[in-house]
Design a protein around this motif. Structure first.
Motif, mmCIF file in Angstrom:
data_model
loop_
_atom_site.group_PDB
_atom_site.id
_atom_site.type_symbol
_atom_site.label_atom_id
_atom_site.label_comp_id
_atom_site.label_asym_id
_atom_site.label_seq_id
_atom_site.Cartn_x
_atom_site.Cartn_y
_atom_site.Cartn_z
ATOM 1 N N GLN A 17 0.838 -1.182 0.000
ATOM 2 C CA GLN A 17 0.000 0.000 0.000
ATOM 3 C C GLN A 17 0.880 1.241 0.000
ATOM 4 O O GLN A 17 1.952 1.249 0.585
ATOM 5 C CB GLN A 17 -0.878 -0.035 1.248
ATOM 6 C CG GLN A 17 -2.081 0.869 1.176
ATOM 7 C CD GLN A 17 -2.979 0.655 2.375
ATOM 8 O OE1 GLN A 17 -2.505 0.462 3.480
ATOM 9 N NE2 GLN A 17 -4.270 0.705 2.161
ATOM 10 N N ALA A 21 -1.503 6.384 1.847
ATOM 11 C CA ALA A 21 -2.790 5.718 2.052
ATOM 12 C C ALA A 21 -2.763 4.894 3.330
ATOM 13 O O ALA A 21 -3.762 4.820 4.056
ATOM 14 C CB ALA A 21 -3.111 4.843 0.846
ATOM 15 N N GLN A 22 -1.630 4.269 3.611
ATOM 16 C CA GLN A 22 -1.499 3.468 4.817
ATOM 17 C C GLN A 22 -1.651 4.346 6.067
ATOM 18 O O GLN A 22 -2.348 3.984 7.017
ATOM 19 C CB GLN A 22 -0.139 2.768 4.825
ATOM 20 C CG GLN A 22 -0.034 1.619 5.793
ATOM 21 C CD GLN A 22 1.225 0.810 5.556
ATOM 22 O OE1 GLN A 22 2.240 1.342 5.121
ATOM 23 N NE2 GLN A 22 1.169 -0.472 5.848
ATOM 24 N N LYS A 24 -3.226 7.205 6.221
ATOM 25 C CA LYS A 24 -4.624 7.640 6.293
ATOM 26 C C LYS A 24 -5.502 6.567 6.926
ATOM 27 O O LYS A 24 -6.387 6.867 7.730
ATOM 28 C CB LYS A 24 -5.146 7.978 4.891
ATOM 29 C CG LYS A 24 -4.690 9.312 4.345
ATOM 30 C CD LYS A 24 -5.345 9.515 3.006
ATOM 31 C CE LYS A 24 -5.002 10.851 2.392
ATOM 32 N NZ LYS A 24 -5.649 11.008 1.072
ATOM 33 N N ASN A 25 -5.287 5.326 6.548
ATOM 34 C CA ASN A 25 -6.083 4.241 7.115
ATOM 35 C C ASN A 25 -5.894 4.144 8.630
ATOM 36 O O ASN A 25 -6.850 3.931 9.378
ATOM 37 C CB ASN A 25 -5.720 2.907 6.457
ATOM 38 C CG ASN A 25 -6.297 2.781 5.059
ATOM 39 O OD1 ASN A 25 -7.244 3.480 4.703
ATOM 40 N ND2 ASN A 25 -5.727 1.905 4.257
ATOM 41 N N ARG A 28 -7.577 7.195 10.208
ATOM 42 C CA ARG A 28 -9.031 7.039 10.109
ATOM 43 C C ARG A 28 -9.551 6.118 11.214
ATOM 44 O O ARG A 28 -10.524 6.441 11.906
ATOM 45 C CB ARG A 28 -9.392 6.497 8.724
ATOM 46 C CG ARG A 28 -10.872 6.362 8.463
ATOM 47 C CD ARG A 28 -11.126 5.815 7.064
ATOM 48 N NE ARG A 28 -10.704 6.756 6.035
ATOM 49 C CZ ARG A 28 -9.727 6.511 5.154
ATOM 50 N NH1 ARG A 28 -9.061 5.360 5.196
ATOM 51 N NH2 ARG A 28 -9.405 7.407 4.255
ATOM 52 N N LEU A 151 -9.883 14.135 5.565
ATOM 53 C CA LEU A 151 -9.774 12.695 5.714
ATOM 54 C C LEU A 151 -11.192 12.178 5.898
ATOM 55 O O LEU A 151 -11.850 12.484 6.890
ATOM 56 C CB LEU A 151 -8.910 12.341 6.932
ATOM 57 C CG LEU A 151 -8.712 10.858 7.230
ATOM 58 C CD1 LEU A 151 -7.933 10.180 6.108
ATOM 59 C CD2 LEU A 151 -8.005 10.661 8.562
ATOM 60 N N TYR A 153 -14.004 8.735 4.556
ATOM 61 C CA TYR A 153 -14.116 7.286 4.722
ATOM 62 C C TYR A 153 -13.384 6.522 3.632
ATOM 63 O O TYR A 153 -13.337 5.293 3.659
ATOM 64 C CB TYR A 153 -15.589 6.873 4.746
ATOM 65 C CG TYR A 153 -16.344 7.465 5.915
ATOM 66 C CD1 TYR A 153 -16.083 7.065 7.220
ATOM 67 C CD2 TYR A 153 -17.307 8.448 5.712
ATOM 68 C CE1 TYR A 153 -16.759 7.624 8.294
ATOM 69 C CE2 TYR A 153 -17.993 9.011 6.778
ATOM 70 C CZ TYR A 153 -17.717 8.593 8.065
ATOM 71 O OH TYR A 153 -18.382 9.151 9.132
ATOM 72 N N GLY A 154 -12.822 7.232 2.660
ATOM 73 C CA GLY A 154 -12.008 6.575 1.646
ATOM 74 C C GLY A 154 -12.703 6.315 0.316
ATOM 75 O O GLY A 154 -12.095 5.782 -0.606
ATOM 76 N N GLY A 156 -13.939 8.679 -1.776
ATOM 77 C CA GLY A 156 -13.593 9.702 -2.760
ATOM 78 C C GLY A 156 -14.768 10.469 -3.341
ATOM 79 O O GLY A 156 -14.594 11.257 -4.275
ATOM 80 N N GLU A 185 -2.881 13.732 -1.098
ATOM 81 C CA GLU A 185 -2.516 13.099 -2.358
ATOM 82 C C GLU A 185 -3.082 13.906 -3.513
ATOM 83 O O GLU A 185 -3.850 14.865 -3.321
ATOM 84 C CB GLU A 185 -3.023 11.659 -2.376
ATOM 85 C CG GLU A 185 -2.413 10.810 -1.258
ATOM 86 C CD GLU A 185 -2.898 9.380 -1.292
ATOM 87 O OE1 GLU A 185 -2.316 8.571 -2.033
ATOM 88 O OE2 GLU A 185 -3.877 9.080 -0.574
ATOM 89 N N ASP A 188 -6.794 14.594 -3.577
ATOM 90 C CA ASP A 188 -7.414 15.241 -2.422
ATOM 91 C C ASP A 188 -7.733 16.704 -2.725
ATOM 92 O O ASP A 188 -6.854 17.473 -3.107
ATOM 93 C CB ASP A 188 -6.489 15.170 -1.197
ATOM 94 C CG ASP A 188 -6.391 13.773 -0.620
ATOM 95 O OD1 ASP A 188 -7.382 13.032 -0.720
ATOM 96 O OD2 ASP A 188 -5.330 13.427 -0.070
#
Length: 199
Positions: A17, A21-22, A24-25, A28, A151, A153-154, A156, A185, A188
Protein backbone atom coordinates in the motif's frame (compact mmCIF):
# COMPACT_ATOMS: atom_id res chain seq x y z
CA UNK A 1 18.37 -27.16 -10.40
CA UNK A 2 15.40 -25.08 -9.25
CA UNK A 3 12.30 -26.97 -8.24
CA UNK A 4 9.40 -25.25 -10.05
CA UNK A 5 6.94 -26.60 -7.51
CA UNK A 6 8.41 -24.34 -4.80
CA UNK A 7 7.71 -21.26 -6.87
CA UNK A 8 4.14 -22.40 -7.59
CA UNK A 9 3.44 -23.13 -3.93
CA UNK A 10 4.62 -19.69 -2.80
CA UNK A 11 1.58 -17.41 -2.26
CA UNK A 12 1.55 -14.30 -4.41
CA UNK A 13 2.80 -11.16 -2.71
CA UNK A 14 0.17 -8.50 -2.07
CA UNK A 15 1.13 -5.14 -3.60
CA UNK A 16 2.37 -2.78 -0.93
CA UNK A 17 0.00 0.00 0.00
CA UNK A 18 1.15 3.56 -0.67
CA UNK A 19 2.64 5.02 2.52
CA UNK A 20 0.24 7.99 2.37
CA UNK A 21 -2.79 5.72 2.05
CA UNK A 22 -1.50 3.47 4.82
CA UNK A 23 -1.13 6.44 7.16
CA UNK A 24 -4.62 7.64 6.29
CA UNK A 25 -6.08 4.24 7.11
CA UNK A 26 -4.37 4.25 10.51
CA UNK A 27 -5.49 7.81 11.27
CA UNK A 28 -9.03 7.04 10.11
CA UNK A 29 -9.33 4.03 12.42
CA UNK A 30 -7.93 5.96 15.39
CA UNK A 31 -10.20 8.97 14.86
CA UNK A 32 -13.33 6.87 14.34
CA UNK A 33 -12.59 5.01 17.58
CA UNK A 34 -12.12 8.30 19.40
CA UNK A 35 -15.35 9.65 17.96
CA UNK A 36 -17.23 6.52 19.00
CA UNK A 37 -15.94 6.93 22.57
CA UNK A 38 -17.21 10.51 22.96
CA UNK A 39 -19.26 11.21 26.07
CA UNK A 40 -22.87 11.86 24.90
CA UNK A 41 -23.22 15.07 26.92
CA UNK A 42 -19.87 16.41 25.73
CA UNK A 43 -20.79 15.48 22.15
CA UNK A 44 -24.05 17.44 22.36
CA UNK A 45 -22.15 20.51 23.58
CA UNK A 46 -19.61 20.16 20.77
CA UNK A 47 -22.34 19.69 18.18
CA UNK A 48 -24.08 22.85 19.38
CA UNK A 49 -20.84 24.85 19.14
CA UNK A 50 -20.26 23.64 15.57
CA UNK A 51 -23.89 24.33 14.65
CA UNK A 52 -23.75 27.88 15.94
CA UNK A 53 -20.54 28.50 14.00
CA UNK A 54 -22.27 27.16 10.89
CA UNK A 55 -25.19 29.55 11.37
CA UNK A 56 -22.82 32.51 11.82
CA UNK A 57 -20.86 31.52 8.71
CA UNK A 58 -24.01 31.14 6.59
CA UNK A 59 -25.23 34.55 7.72
CA UNK A 60 -21.91 36.31 7.04
CA UNK A 61 -21.65 34.71 3.57
CA UNK A 62 -25.32 35.25 2.62
CA UNK A 63 -25.74 31.54 1.88
CA UNK A 64 -29.05 30.80 0.17
CA UNK A 65 -28.58 27.08 -0.59
CA UNK A 66 -26.54 24.50 1.30
CA UNK A 67 -25.74 20.85 0.81
CA UNK A 68 -25.90 19.26 4.26
CA UNK A 69 -25.48 15.69 5.52
CA UNK A 70 -27.40 13.15 7.57
CA UNK A 71 -25.02 12.14 10.42
CA UNK A 72 -23.62 8.61 10.46
CA UNK A 73 -20.94 6.91 12.56
CA UNK A 74 -20.88 9.59 15.27
CA UNK A 75 -20.60 12.62 12.96
CA UNK A 76 -21.67 15.97 14.45
CA UNK A 77 -25.47 16.17 14.55
CA UNK A 78 -26.46 19.64 13.32
CA UNK A 79 -30.21 19.18 12.90
CA UNK A 80 -31.02 22.21 15.06
CA UNK A 81 -28.89 24.35 12.73
CA UNK A 82 -30.60 22.86 9.66
CA UNK A 83 -33.97 23.76 11.18
CA UNK A 84 -32.81 27.33 11.81
CA UNK A 85 -31.43 27.69 8.28
CA UNK A 86 -34.62 26.35 6.71
CA UNK A 87 -36.68 28.74 8.84
CA UNK A 88 -34.63 31.61 7.39
CA UNK A 89 -35.31 30.49 3.82
CA UNK A 90 -32.04 28.67 3.08
CA UNK A 91 -32.65 25.82 0.62
CA UNK A 92 -31.16 22.55 1.90
CA UNK A 93 -30.16 19.40 0.04
CA UNK A 94 -28.74 15.98 0.94
CA UNK A 95 -26.08 14.09 -1.05
CA UNK A 96 -26.93 11.03 -3.11
CA UNK A 97 -24.43 8.48 -4.46
CA UNK A 98 -25.28 7.86 -8.11
CA UNK A 99 -22.28 5.74 -9.08
CA UNK A 100 -19.10 4.27 -7.60
CA UNK A 101 -16.82 6.66 -9.51
CA UNK A 102 -19.23 9.55 -9.96
CA UNK A 103 -19.55 12.83 -8.07
CA UNK A 104 -22.42 13.24 -5.65
CA UNK A 105 -25.79 14.62 -6.63
CA UNK A 106 -27.87 16.70 -4.23
CA UNK A 107 -31.63 16.40 -3.74
CA UNK A 108 -33.78 19.10 -2.16
CA UNK A 109 -34.65 18.32 1.47
CA UNK A 110 -36.37 19.95 4.43
CA UNK A 111 -35.96 18.73 8.02
CA UNK A 112 -38.84 16.36 8.66
CA UNK A 113 -39.14 15.20 5.04
CA UNK A 114 -39.20 11.39 4.79
CA UNK A 115 -35.92 9.70 3.88
CA UNK A 116 -35.32 6.31 2.29
CA UNK A 117 -32.30 4.01 2.25
CA UNK A 118 -30.19 3.84 -0.89
CA UNK A 119 -28.19 0.82 -2.08
CA UNK A 120 -25.43 1.64 0.44
CA UNK A 121 -27.85 1.87 3.35
CA UNK A 122 -27.55 5.68 3.56
CA UNK A 123 -30.68 7.73 4.20
CA UNK A 124 -31.47 9.98 1.22
CA UNK A 125 -34.44 12.04 -0.01
CA UNK A 126 -36.98 10.31 -2.24
CA UNK A 127 -36.20 10.06 -5.96
CA UNK A 128 -39.05 12.50 -6.58
CA UNK A 129 -37.16 15.26 -4.72
CA UNK A 130 -35.76 17.83 -7.18
CA UNK A 131 -32.03 18.00 -7.84
CA UNK A 132 -30.12 21.08 -6.66
CA UNK A 133 -26.69 22.61 -7.16
CA UNK A 134 -26.02 24.14 -3.73
CA UNK A 135 -24.03 27.34 -3.33
CA UNK A 136 -22.00 25.66 -0.58
CA UNK A 137 -21.50 22.16 0.78
CA UNK A 138 -21.21 21.06 4.39
CA UNK A 139 -18.64 18.25 4.29
CA UNK A 140 -18.34 15.87 7.27
CA UNK A 141 -14.73 14.93 8.06
CA UNK A 142 -13.22 12.08 10.01
CA UNK A 143 -10.10 14.27 10.19
CA UNK A 144 -8.31 17.07 8.37
CA UNK A 145 -4.82 18.53 8.12
CA UNK A 146 -3.38 22.04 8.37
CA UNK A 147 -3.81 22.51 4.61
CA UNK A 148 -7.53 21.73 5.07
CA UNK A 149 -7.36 18.46 3.17
CA UNK A 150 -10.15 16.18 4.35
CA UNK A 151 -9.77 12.70 5.71
CA UNK A 152 -13.04 10.91 4.95
CA UNK A 153 -14.12 7.29 4.72
CA UNK A 154 -12.01 6.57 1.65
CA UNK A 155 -14.69 6.47 -1.06
CA UNK A 156 -13.59 9.70 -2.76
CA UNK A 157 -17.15 10.94 -3.39
CA UNK A 158 -16.60 14.44 -2.02
CA UNK A 159 -13.22 14.74 -3.77
CA UNK A 160 -14.87 13.96 -7.12
CA UNK A 161 -17.66 16.40 -6.35
CA UNK A 162 -15.23 19.20 -5.47
CA UNK A 163 -13.07 18.52 -8.54
CA UNK A 164 -15.77 20.03 -10.78
CA UNK A 165 -14.80 23.15 -12.71
CA UNK A 166 -17.57 25.15 -11.00
CA UNK A 167 -17.25 23.78 -7.51
CA UNK A 168 -19.32 25.07 -4.61
CA UNK A 169 -17.70 26.41 -1.48
CA UNK A 170 -16.72 23.50 0.75
CA UNK A 171 -17.09 23.84 4.52
CA UNK A 172 -15.66 20.96 6.50
CA UNK A 173 -17.20 19.86 9.81
CA UNK A 174 -15.03 18.02 12.31
CA UNK A 175 -14.30 17.67 15.99
CA UNK A 176 -11.16 19.59 16.94
CA UNK A 177 -9.25 16.41 17.76
CA UNK A 178 -9.52 15.51 14.08
CA UNK A 179 -6.68 17.90 13.18
CA UNK A 180 -3.89 15.47 12.28
CA UNK A 181 -0.76 15.39 10.14
CA UNK A 182 -0.86 13.72 6.75
CA UNK A 183 0.19 14.67 3.24
CA UNK A 184 -2.60 15.24 0.78
CA UNK A 185 -2.52 13.10 -2.36
CA UNK A 186 -3.11 14.32 -5.91
CA UNK A 187 -6.83 13.48 -5.76
CA UNK A 188 -7.41 15.24 -2.42
CA UNK A 189 -9.43 18.45 -2.76
CA UNK A 190 -8.82 21.12 -0.12
CA UNK A 191 -11.75 22.55 1.82
CA UNK A 192 -12.35 26.29 1.98
CA UNK A 193 -12.56 26.17 5.78
CA UNK A 194 -13.20 23.72 8.60
CA UNK A 195 -15.68 24.37 11.42
CA UNK A 196 -14.85 22.64 14.72
CA UNK A 197 -15.78 22.74 18.37
CA UNK A 198 -12.43 24.27 19.37
CA UNK A 199 -12.91 26.98 21.98
Amino acid sequence: MTNPRIARDTPPQEPEQRPAAQLKNTLRADLLARRKALDPKGKRISDELIGRRLLDWCTSHAVTSLGVYHPIRGEPDLLFAYNALAAHGVHLALPVVVGKNAPLEFRRWLPGDPLEKDALGTLVPAVTSPLMQPQALLVPCVGYNAAQCRLGYGGGFYDRTLAASQRPMAVGVCYAFGLVEFTGESHDMSLDLVLTDAV
